[in-house]
Design an enzyme around this catalytic site. Structure first.
Site, PDB file in Angstrom:
ATOM      1  N   ASP A 307       0.818  -1.214   0.000  1.00 50.28           N
ATOM      2  CA  ASP A 307       0.000   0.000   0.000  1.00 50.28           C
ATOM      3  C   ASP A 307       0.853   1.265   0.000  1.00 50.28           C
ATOM      4  OD1 ASP A 307      -2.674   0.252  -0.391  1.00 50.28           O
ATOM      5  OD2 ASP A 307      -3.203   0.493   1.720  1.00 50.28           O
ATOM      6  N   ASP A 451     -10.540  -6.955  11.487  1.00 50.61           N
ATOM      7  CA  ASP A 451     -10.391  -8.396  11.672  1.00 50.61           C
ATOM      8  C   ASP A 451     -11.519  -8.988  12.525  1.00 50.61           C
ATOM      9  OD1 ASP A 451      -9.491  -6.985  13.860  1.00 50.61           O
ATOM     10  OD2 ASP A 451      -7.414  -7.633  13.687  1.00 50.61           O
TER      11      ASP A 451
END
Length: 852
Positions: A307, A451
């Site tokens: 990223d 998550d």
């Protein structure tokens, strides 16, 4: 801050309206608390709730919204239960048509009662199957008898909790409970643990009942605020304790499931390694271990999700055969990065590793078996293990002498979650079924803890999860206390966002145990404000004679002490060596000040806040005391120390002082000072000499000189580029520093224990100290780089055999450690403080040492 100020003004206006309408102060405060609690828990802005709010007086005729009474919350609860469970309209019964509409609105609550029996039955079956036991009540009459016994037990428990006793009988009752718990604490049988949990729950429930019904003083505003604040903090702690008891009363120790012998039947796996701003040297071991995983080459694909769009990373990935993926829009942080990669890949399963988590070579062979064995399992999570010292181990010099801070969750609580089919995805060291991810739209992006939110979504869709308690990967801990706090702030904000946006208690698709497990995970991160309240609670009495607990000193001892003793004893029996005595209080104290505001903001406005990345690969070049992080601790230390001095003065020289009550509060203050001192000790950031952390080990190896002489040695530690060797006694009597010198070339032969393969590496001696040699490994090509990682970081069972010294988890050792760390914290501040401040601290430390 503008949002908080606006919210505070709204609270003040509502409070004034209640008072002007004739409500009392206590009733107004209670109404404000429960009204806004409902707003936090439920999306009352939605249509189905707006219908109830418009016709509130019809559904709840006992309650006047503008003029609340003290027990209106109980009236609201009982009437809601009536509307949901009792007011069922018959055919053509117009009288109850409105009640039926209300019942439809409350469908989510009513549905909780229907699957209760099924949820508990399924959970019990899951537990007993895992334990290899049969526990089936086949007779209908036996089931009825069991139900009646449970009902009688519940009624007796309620009677035991609420029955008032004279003070001497309370002491006798609690002494009997303590003796029974002491007899049971060393028994390893699960039944003994259940009884200890039951005793602790009864004792704590009795304490909370006594606190709420007998000891809350509401005569004046100051007493009301102090009493209600402490009572609220204690009720919060009690609820979290009860949920934790349920969550881990029976932990499931799942073992890996075997894979089919025919490797052609194994599924394809995409290994995804997200990265943002980490140095390449941190990411290299993870990439090398990933491409060397024990899995068919044609069924394994490794991807680096960059990223940061770094050219250096792209070139390195091309050189080792890893697919480099970048994106133009960097939205939704890590979750968006993974979702972008999911669109470009097509493996059956997805293995995700943080860029610093190096997987063991057997990671996939130990986890994917469950995905094949049970097609409804969507997630297999393994523990997060860290091979570098966290700030607590490093700054306190406790390497290998205490469990890591997150061991309790990753090695214990997750096994309890697995019992109830509520394993949480932790963002790394896990395998996820791609079809399950596709069903929920990929990794969750609504919160900053993508998550845990992803696993919640999977469970709501009917998928199962699993947890294997074997460390199959290892990574880097946070390097400083400030970075650690920053990481925990993100976790706390994200879990509260989940509780607010996608509340597990009320959303469809979850069983009751799953709701409770996820609710406890979210509520745990609200501990900031209660912990601060506990740290300042004795001060109102010591300074202003305000009773935060309106009771005599003897009564406080009769109720508070058993509650604390049984909670501590039961937690120690359950957690064993996953957390030592008093460390929970130290961890919470360090975080409490910093997570309070983010969690409260997340409760009020869950969309606020942004994703912050945890820095890895940094190092401290010099020892320094982090005064910026320590400011809140210094303020709390000053307040508690002032209370200690003032309270001691009153106890010694005030003839009308309640000496026992003052003494109890002084003990409380002394405990707070020790905890705050230990918390401050962690703020002394120690110098990190090495560029890469060393991992302790015991490996046999062979050292070869350029002349061909071989010596059997023991590898005592390793890092990404170096090994530490313990040499045997030299045969000729010549010291090793006379044989080896810094800079000499040598070879080291390492053997991979599981496969028995040996590898020879070129090295250079970097240090000679007595019988200890330090060598730098110099791999010549990609194959040698992979082989070195295979023999060190990626060796199967590497992290299950780490040397530890955990045999000192006793109460006396815990007290000694707390006192030692507390005083060390003040001494560290004293050594590193400015000259003027050093004088004040010197006086404080000398007085405290004299007192203790």
């Amino acid at each position: 801050m503008t949002t908080l100020r606006r919210y505070a003004n709204r609270l003040q206006e509502q409070y004034l309206i209640y008072r002007l309408n004739g409500s009392g102060m206590a009733a107004s405060l209670v109404a404000l608390f429960f009204t806004h609690l409902l707003w936090w828990l439920l999306p009352l802005e939605k249509l189905r709730y707006r219908r109830i709010r418009r016709r509130f007086r019809y559904y709840y005729p006992q309650i006047t919204p503008g003029k609340p009474r003290l027990f209106d919350p109980l009236r609201f609860l009982s009437q809601s239960c009536y509307l949901m469970l009792v007011a069922l309209p018959g055919p053509g019964d117009d009288r109850l048509r409105e009640a039926a509409a209300a019942r439809k609105t409350f469908t989510r609550f009513a549905r909780l009662t229907a699957p209760l029996k099924k949820a508990l039955s399924d959970a019990a079956s899951r537990v007993f199957r895992a334990a290899g036991e049969e526990f089936i009540i086949r007779s209908v009459w036996a089931r009825i008898a069991a139900g009646i016994l449970l009902l009688l037990a519940a009624l007796l428990m309620i009677l035991c909790i609420t029955q008032p006793l004279e003070l001497e009988y309370q002491f006798i009752f609690m002494a009997l409970m303590w003796v029974l718990a002491m007899l049971l604490r060393n028994h390893r049988a699960r039944g003994a643990l259940f009884i200890m949990i039951f005793i602790s729950f009864v004792v704590s429930s009795r304490y909370i009942w006594w606190r709420v019904s007998k000891t809350v003083l509401l005569e004046d505003p100051a007493s009301a605020v102090c009493s209600l604040a402490l009572a609220g903090a204690e009720i919060y702690s009690y609820l979290v304790m009860a949920l934790a008891y349920f969550q881990v009363c029976w932990v499931l120790d799942r073992k890996p499931a075997p894979l089919p012998e025919d490797r052609s039947l194994w599924p394809t796996v995409d290994v995804m390694i997200p990265s943002y701003n980490e140095p390449l040297e941190v990411v290299k071991p993870t990439l090398l271990a990933a491409i060397d995983l024990d899995w068919p080459r044609d069924k394994l694909h490794v991807y680096l999700l960059d990223d940061g769009t770094r050219e250096e990373f792209r070139r390195y990935c091309e050189s080792i055969g890893v697919t480099w993926i970048s994106r133009e829009k960097h939205n939704f942080a890590k979750a968006g990065n993974i979702n972008h990669a999911l669109e470009l890949t097509k493996g059956d399963h997805v293995a995700i590793f943080d860029c610093d988590h190096v997987p063991c070579r057997n990671f996939l062979t130990a986890t994917v078996g469950w995905m094949i064995k049970d097609p409804r399992i969507s997630l297999v999570q393994t523990p997060h293990h860290f091979y570098s010292d966290n700030p607590f181990e490093k700054n306190l010099g406790l390497h290998g002498r205490m469990p890591q801070e997150d061991t309790l969750f990753h090695r214990f609580i997750q096994k309890g979650n697995d019992t109830w089919n509520a394993t949480m995805f932790c963002g790394s060291c896990a395998v996820i079924r791609r079809s399950a991810l596709g069903e929920i739209g990929g990794i969750a992006v609504e919160t900053v803890t993508e998550d845990a939110h992803t696993s919640l979504k999977l469970l709501r869709r009917g998928w199962s999860t699993a947890f294997i308690d074997i460390p199959l990967a290892a990574g880097l801990s946070t390097e400083s206390l400030a970075a650690h706090i920053n990481q925990r702030i993100r976790w706390a904000r994200g879990m509260v966002q989940i509780f607010r946006i996608d509340n597990p208690l009320f959303r469809k698709g979850l069983s009751i145990p799953q709701r409770l497990c996820f609710a406890n995970a979210s509520l745990h991160f609200l501990h900031g404000l209660p912990r601060i309240i506990f740290l300042i609670a004795p001060l109102p009495y010591l300074f202003c004679h305000i009773y935060v607990i309106f009771a005599s000193g003897a009564a406080i001892l009769a109720y508070v002490l058993p509650h604390m003793v049984h909670t501590t004893m039961t937690n120690h029996r359950m957690q064993q060596n996953n957390r030592f005595y008093f460390w929970g209080a130290i961890y919470e104290t360090i975080l409490s000040w910093y997570i309070t505001l983010p969690t409260l903001v997340a409760l009020i406005s869950p969309r606020h806040g942004k994703f912050n990345v945890t820095a890895k690969g940094e190092s401290n070049r010099e020892t320094h005391f982090d005064w910026t992080v320590s400011r809140p601790y210094l303020l709390l230390i000053f307040l508690n120390f002032a209370g200690l001095i003032y309270g001691t003065w009153n106890m010694l020289f005030d003839p009308f002082a309640e000496k026992l009550t003052i003494f109890i509060n002084l003990l409380w203050v002394a405990y707070n000072l020790l905890v705050l001192g230990a918390a401050s000790a962690v703020a002394l950031e120690t110098r990190q000499i090495r560029s890469f952390p060393r991992v302790d080990c015991r490996m046999r190896a062979t050292l070869e000189t350029v002349q061909g002489h071989l010596t059997e040695v023991t590898v005592t530690d390793f890092s990404q580029q170096a090994l530490g060797l313990q040499m045997p006694e030299p045969r000729s009597g010549v010291a090793w520093h006379q044989i080896f010198r810094e800079g000499d070339p040598v070879f080291i032969i390492l053997t991979q224990q599981r496969e028995g393969a040996s590898y020879r590496f070129s090295c250079r001696i970097s240090r000679v100290a007595g019988s200890h040699l330090g060598i730098t490994v110099l791999p010549r090509n990609l194959q040698e780089n992979i082989a070195y990682i295979r023999c060190t970081f990626a060796e199967p069972n590497r992290w299950t055999e780490q040397p530890r010294n955990y045999d000192m988890n006793t109460l006396s050792h815990g007290i000694h450690t707390l006192v030692t760390l507390g005083f060390n914290g003040y001494l560290k501040m004293l050594r590193h403080s400015p000259r003027g401040f050093r004088e004040i601290l010197n006086v404080i430390v000398r007085i405290m040492i004299f007192v203790f």
